[in-house]
Design an enzyme around this catalytic site. Structure first.
Site, mmCIF file in Angstrom:
data_model
loop_
_atom_site.group_PDB
_atom_site.id
_atom_site.type_symbol
_atom_site.label_atom_id
_atom_site.label_comp_id
_atom_site.label_asym_id
_atom_site.label_seq_id
_atom_site.Cartn_x
_atom_site.Cartn_y
_atom_site.Cartn_z
ATOM 1 N N LYS A 239 36.871 40.069 38.683
ATOM 2 C CA LYS A 239 37.382 41.067 39.874
ATOM 3 C C LYS A 239 38.016 42.469 39.101
ATOM 4 C CE LYS A 239 41.011 41.087 42.194
ATOM 5 N NZ LYS A 239 42.424 41.516 42.944
ATOM 6 N N ASN A 240 38.746 41.322 38.192
ATOM 7 C CA ASN A 240 39.593 43.123 37.765
ATOM 8 C C ASN A 240 39.352 44.269 36.000
ATOM 9 O OD1 ASN A 240 42.026 41.787 39.218
ATOM 10 N ND2 ASN A 240 42.710 40.544 37.381
ATOM 11 N N CYS B 294 48.847 42.583 47.388
ATOM 12 C CA CYS B 294 49.674 41.297 47.566
ATOM 13 C C CYS B 294 51.136 41.282 47.801
ATOM 14 C CB CYS B 294 49.660 40.071 46.471
ATOM 15 S SG CYS B 294 47.782 39.310 46.868
ATOM 16 N N ARG C 203 56.942 46.347 41.846
ATOM 17 C CA ARG C 203 55.224 47.109 40.756
ATOM 18 C C ARG C 203 54.736 48.081 41.290
ATOM 19 N NH1 ARG C 203 49.901 42.888 41.549
ATOM 20 N NH2 ARG C 203 50.493 43.702 43.577
ATOM 21 N N ASP D 159 48.734 35.497 36.796
ATOM 22 C CA ASP D 159 47.566 34.909 37.613
ATOM 23 C C ASP D 159 46.783 33.654 37.503
ATOM 24 O OD1 ASP D 159 47.141 37.534 38.675
ATOM 25 O OD2 ASP D 159 45.311 38.279 37.497
ATOM 26 N N ARG E 29 39.972 37.755 47.908
ATOM 27 C CA ARG E 29 39.733 38.559 48.028
ATOM 28 C C ARG E 29 39.344 38.443 46.253
ATOM 29 N NH1 ARG E 29 45.197 39.603 47.031
ATOM 30 N NH2 ARG E 29 44.148 41.961 46.074
#
Length: 430
Positions: free
Chosen positions: A22-23, A126, A131, A317, A409
């Site tokens: 995904k990233n 999230c 951030r 993560d 997600r």
């Protein structure tokens, strides 16, 4: 609202195919804004975030087409997505879309580089820390952009003649900021040097794709990236690399439950730090031609001491997942979280399952217990949600994980992948 029901106690045995990352897929899709020609991406995961980004890109005028239908025997295969930004019809990225996924803010780089302007809502995502986007904006300013923030939107304008190459030095490595400046720099005039760049494999994957599109990039995967701007980029075809976080998550699940699983298509080299921790804890890890084999048969787990760090360190993560595993280790483990200040929200939910965890600042101390016991728990963010699934797989009795839209997600067909390896897990709707 969907929930996941787990009856723990089963060992995992079999094969789990690893999806595209995904990233990596999200910035690769956003890179389609840099060219009027078609960018074809293979191995794109079927995730809620990917679906949302398709909508966001469509809002800018990108034609998004999924090639073909997956065969029944390839139920876990990724999509082939064709993205054609022949004409950018709107440089506005509205709040109602951007607020739902932080990575969608990254469109600001390609829009500014190609169109000379962008108006993008400040991001959401999230709730795991502030951030801030300062690194993004300071980098774009270094390339010559003027930046204003008005009513929750970032309004960016390139100078006459477009962005100009420059030296961009981040105060600390930022994956998102590196993605944005890397994409913007491909169309900037002259050379851009990105210092203290993020080194994650997803950065390298984006650079590889941009190079196929005609960009001139050196140093991706190191802390200094050099980009020679070009006048235009063209179409290309690129396959998304395997998801290292999904790989690590299922490896930890096998370590938690016992058994033996082949993680098909996984690459150990993308996740050495995490696999090293598992090996030290007593888990067998073997690289094969098909992927990575993970096994724990009959013996206990040694305690773990981990500090999260930017790549190539232990990834934040996987912190929540490892904490679930540490709850069953023999002795005292510690996890220090250095990346996000709010990323211990899963602790109280793990405690509900019987884990013994003490928090002091950014350090969690976990005392291993003989057993966990199923209970209703609530997901607070993407990675926390899957840590509760991992704990539930080893807990006695039934665990119900609520608010699993977070999980959707980032994990494609998680229940199906675990079920085929013997887990008792199902999705409850309504």
């Amino acid at each position: 609202m969907d929930r996941i029901r787990i009856v723990g106690g089963a060992r995992l045995n079999g094969r789990i195919p690893i999806s595209g990352a995904k990233n990596a897929a999200l910035p690769l899709m956003i890179a389609s804004l840099l060219t009027a020609e078609t960018l074809t991406l293979d191995n794109v995961p079927r995730l809620a975030d990917v679906t949302l980004l398709k909508r966001i890109l469509g809002n800018h005028g990108v034609d998004v087409a999924v090639a073909g239908k997956r065969a029944e025997q390839d139920a876990f295969a990724g999509e082939t997505v064709k993205l054609t930004a022949g004409e950018i019809v709107d440089t506005l990225a509205p709040y109602d879309l951007v607020s739902r996924m932080r990575a969608s803010f990254w469109v600001i780089g390609p829009l500014l580089a190609r169109m000379g302007e962008a108006k993008v809502s400040l991001p959401g995502g999230c709730a795991i820390g502030t951030r801030p986007v300062d690194f993004f904006l300071d980098g774009l300013k270094a390339l010559g952009a003027t930046i204003e923030i008005e009513a929750g939107y970032v309004i960016a304008q390139a100078p006459a003649g477009g962005l100009k190459g420059a030296r961009v030095s981040f105060p600390k490595a930022s994956v998102g900021a590196t993605h944005v400046i890397l994409m913007a720099a491909t169309l900037a005039e002259g050379e851009t040097v990105i210092e203290n760049a993020a080194r994650e494999p997803e950065i390298v994957d984006l650079a590889d794709c941009l190079t196929k599109m005609g960009a001139k990039i050196e140093g991706a995967g190191t802390s200094t990236i050099r980009v020679q701007g070009v006048a235009r980029l063209h179409g290309a075809r690129h396959s998304v690399l395997p998801d290292r976080i999904e790989t690590g998550t299922y490896a930890i699940a096998v370590a938690m439950t016992g058994g033996e699983v082949l993680l098909e298509g996984a690459r150990r080299d993308l996740l050495d730090a995490a696999f090293d921790v598992l090996v030290e804890a007593g888990v067998e890890v073997e690289t094969t031609n098909e992927g990575v084999r993970v096994a724990r048969n009959g013996h206990g787990l040694a305690p773990m001491n981990v500090v999260t760090a930017p790549y190539p360190g232990f990834p934040t993560d996987l912190q929540a997942q490892l904490m679930a595993l540490a709850a069953r280790a023999g002795g005292s483990s510690s996890i220090t979280e250095t990346i996000f200040e709010n990323r211990f929200m899963h602790v109280q939910e793990l405690v509900r399952l019987g884990a013994k965890i003490h928090l002091e600042g950014d350090v969690a101390t976990i005392e291993g217990v003989d057993k966990l016991t199923g209970a209703p728990v609530m997901a607070t963010d993407l990675r926390a949600s899957v840590s509760l699934v991992i704990a539930g797989l080893a807990a006695e009795g039934e665990t119900i994980v609520n608010r699993v839209y977070h999980l959707d997600r980032g994990f494609e067909r998680l229940e199906a992948k675990l079920s085929q390896c013997g887990a008792t897990i199902e999705r409850l709707t309504g």
